[in-house]
Scaffold this active site. Structure first.
Site, PDB file in Angstrom:
ATOM      1  N   PHE A   1       1.921   3.727   2.651  1.00  0.00           N
ATOM      2  CA  PHE A   1       2.570   2.872   3.652  1.00  0.00           C
ATOM      3  C   PHE A   1       2.540   1.398   3.258  1.00  0.00           C
ATOM      4  O   PHE A   1       3.539   0.701   3.363  1.00  0.00           O
ATOM      5  CB  PHE A   1       1.892   3.063   5.008  1.00  0.00           C
ATOM      6  N   GLY A   2       1.386   0.916   2.769  1.00  0.00           N
ATOM      7  CA  GLY A   2       1.263  -0.492   2.427  1.00  0.00           C
ATOM      8  C   GLY A   2       2.050  -0.873   1.184  1.00  0.00           C
ATOM      9  O   GLY A   2       2.829  -1.826   1.182  1.00  0.00           O
TER      10      GLY A   2
ATOM     11  N   GLU B   1      -6.033  16.952  16.123  1.00  0.00           N
ATOM     12  CA  GLU B   1      -4.757  17.627  15.888  1.00  0.00           C
ATOM     13  C   GLU B   1      -4.953  18.987  15.220  1.00  0.00           C
ATOM     14  O   GLU B   1      -4.309  19.971  15.589  1.00  0.00           O
ATOM     15  CB  GLU B   1      -3.852  16.726  15.036  1.00  0.00           C
TER      16      GLU B   1
ATOM     17  N   ASP C   1      -6.134   1.206   3.279  1.00  0.00           N
ATOM     18  CA  ASP C   1      -7.450   1.810   3.478  1.00  0.00           C
ATOM     19  C   ASP C   1      -8.473   1.459   2.409  1.00  0.00           C
ATOM     20  O   ASP C   1      -9.659   1.749   2.571  1.00  0.00           O
ATOM     21  CB  ASP C   1      -7.312   3.338   3.555  1.00  0.00           C
TER      22      ASP C   1
END
Lengths: 433, 433
Positions: free
Chosen positions: B17-18, B173, B310
């Site tokens: 994502f980053g 989940e 992260d």
């Protein structure tokens, strides 16, 4: 036929087209069906090449066997691997269990044949399983990735050469899709290489491709493939395959083609378990490792053992061979179920007549060849027909609509979204980095 | 900042994502971007648990990195594994190549942490990669298959016990989906066992689940999970994991739970490459193997090296930590790109302010908890919100519509069609039969 301890026990080995159809055809008969497979899903093999080329996901063409027979209360499924047979006690021997039967249907299918050259397998994988498909996908995509990074022109050319051996339907479909990936899907993805420079070869030992089709459709197919950019070489033998490439021979001319990716679509032989069955039944297998069956698909001298699908060799009264295609296996499965039912109800035993539904193969984007009865055609309409029929036969899967949408999307955008490099290299042992 | 040989070279390590956001944000800047990843795809990790539980296919949540930056002419992609850094020569060292940079952005992410108990990994895999997901899928489905075939009651109970360790969003989940599979999806698939008898445990060392959420949402979540049938155990530590099961301790009471399937969702630590980077930069990592960065995400003393996502630990001026979630990584990627652009144009350097978009987690079929600003809610409407937001963020993928359809289908039919047992057991070495 001794109905043992209640209901007659039918054991079916293999949940492919033949075995699954037989199981379903026995749904309303007074029998207990046990369907044994070493995988937990039924695989729609005709679309496996789409997984190998990143067009579809494995789950799109596979359906859990348990789901497929969920509502059939007289059928249970065992996930297990058969290793032998005891025909005295009438048992299938699994690795960790023995399953007794009154009637046995063996539909264990086929695997690749390298015609004695087992050492070629690691360099030229075939396409029979989901794992084969993801491995081929990994190799094809990795070749482009590695080509982007090498500095040697020769090595880059080797990485961008893709050789498909064998021009039956699978070979033709693979070659047609590979050229589409190179020329369209990956067109703008790289900065240093031009994927369109990839060299896709289709090597066939025989004089024409799609030998099971009429010669003029073979012509059409070869013409269409060449127009797409595939280097089609007929009457060409593969004489060696190494990690560097393939050596081929045409007439007296031998040529070594450096290639990083070689795919094997040339030959099949009966599944390994056929050897144990032939030995237990005291019969010989034919040269392709298949068992020759009687007109009712039983083994000679074993009226309670049926062999159907690609593991069997079947000739009708006129000597015509049953082709190794899904419709033939399904019709055999249906027929064998009706024989079992007739025997149990003491009704007349039916006779088998193969209804040839025709044959078809895609060539690539928007092109196919189709033979339906006396009707032969090729081109875009043939491709739509191919598409329709394949979706129709996927009917048992919830995925039909998903596949249609994905195809429509792929067709319009030239995209193939399932282009994932996953898992380790199973053959060469180099770990995924 | 010495623009070398023409344009300024930005190297980005990691296409999550980053990193992907940073690459895209640099599209119109006068820089040459090189995006390095060891995988050829960007992975939408928040939906990985859907692959692990057979609801979606890997390709549904992964998109080829090359496709994503295809039209960005100033960005090239290298499929490669970084093993070291040379900060003198300003190079990233790959296994077979050195990539020079003027500015480096490291967004290599995190891996599981077993808090020093590495030997637990083979018995309790975590969920970070596509391969993790298909391995978990294989284990879960195989457990039901094996349960169907064993004769011992104790072994059957062990096979039907599923332990999830850690009650963050992933653990919640997984537990919610496992109970749905057992009670609905597989309900009629077996003949000897009743899958609904499966025992799904969620083990959490802390006093509540979803610790990043408000306490009342944690309450709602625990309540919803228990209603679905999950055995939620808070303030419970895992003290040992073997191939037989897990030993847990609550207060002074220690209990051994025989279980064939244990999933690890308890802890993460910075990616391995962070060690080499810390060493090269002469700094220490924190206890979770992350690098502590400055207010502009650079490493102390290294203004040309940014670490985001992260792998970094970031505290704002008030000491508040940036959470380890996708929106934080994406905002950091966007911000870092703007810093690089500002430096090159000699414009004022911006400041980073995290805009918290809220947090959400699904509990199971039709249930979720959501916190958006001061607005907190749970239940069916929260679940629809969760669905909508996740589809929205999948927007860059062609698969969005396919995922929506597959979810709709799964929801209505209780089916999960991607229930394939594939590949070999990577941890225990038992070959697929």
């Amino acid at each position: 036929m001794q109905p043992a301890n209640g209901r007659h026990r039918v054991v079916i080995l293999g949940g492919g087209f033949g075995g699954l159809r037989a199981a379903k055809a026995l749904a309303r008969e007074p029998v207990e069906v046990t369907l044994i497979d070493q995988r937990n899903f039924h695989l729609f093999q005709p679309l496996l090449y789409q997984v190998a080329t990143g067009g579809l996901s494995p789950a799109n063409i596979a359906a859990p066997l348990r789901s497929l027979v969920r509502r059939q209360r007289n059928c249970r499924v065992i996930l297990g691997k058969a290793i032998d047979f005891n025909l005295e006690t009438k048992e299938v021997v699994l690795e960790d269990e023995r399953v007794p039967f009154d009637t046995l249907i063996v539909s264990a299918g086929a695997k690749h044949s390298y015609f004695g050259n087992h050492q070629w397998e690691r360099f030229a994988p075939g396409l029979k399983t989901i794992e084969d498909a993801t491995e081929i996908r990994r190799r094809v995509l990795s070749a482009f990735e590695r080509a982007e990074r090498v500095s040697s022109d020769a090595e880059r050319a080797r990485l961008l050469r893709f050789i498909v051996v064998g021009a039956g339907p699978t070979g033709v479909e693979l070659a047609g899709t590979l050229i589409e990936i190179a020329r369209h899907t990956l067109k703008k993805d790289f900065r240093r290489i031009n994927p369109a420079e990839a060299h896709v070869l289709l090597i066939e030992a025989g004089p024409r491709l799609l030998p099971a089709f009429d010669p003029d459709l073979s012509e059409d197919g070869a013409e269409a493939l060449r127009r797409l950019g595939v280097d089609v070489r007929l009457k060409t033998m593969v004489v060696d395959i190494t990690d560097a490439g393939a050596t081929v021979k045409s007439g007296d001319v031998e040529e070594t083609l450096p290639a990083a990716t070689i795919l094997w679509a040339a030959g099949v032989q009966g599944a390994v378990i056929g050897e144990a069955l032939a030995k237990a039944a005291g019969i010989q297998r034919d040269r392709a490792g298949r068992l020759v069956v009687q007109p009712d698909f039983t083994l000679p001298g074993h009226p309670d053992i049926f062999v159907i699908g690609d593991l069997s060799t079947y000739a009708d009264a006129s000597g015509k061979m049953l082709p190794g295609v899904a419709p033939a296996a399904m019709q055999a499965g249906q027929f064998v179920a009706s024989v079992i039912a007739a025997r149990l109800s003491l009704a007349p035993i039916p006779e088998f007549h193969f209804k040839d539904p025709g044959s078809m193969a895609t060539i690539g984007r928007g092109a196919a060849v189709v033979k339906l009865g006396n009707w032969k055609f090729s081109g875009f309409f043939a491709w739509l027909t191919w598409l329709f029929v394949h979706l129709l036969f996927l009917v048992q899967f919830q995925n039909r609509l998903l596949v249609l949408m994905q195809w429509a999307w792929n067709y319009v955008t030239f995209n193939r979204s399932a282009r994932l490099i996953t898992d380790t290299n199973r053959f060469l042992g180099e770990p995924e980095n």
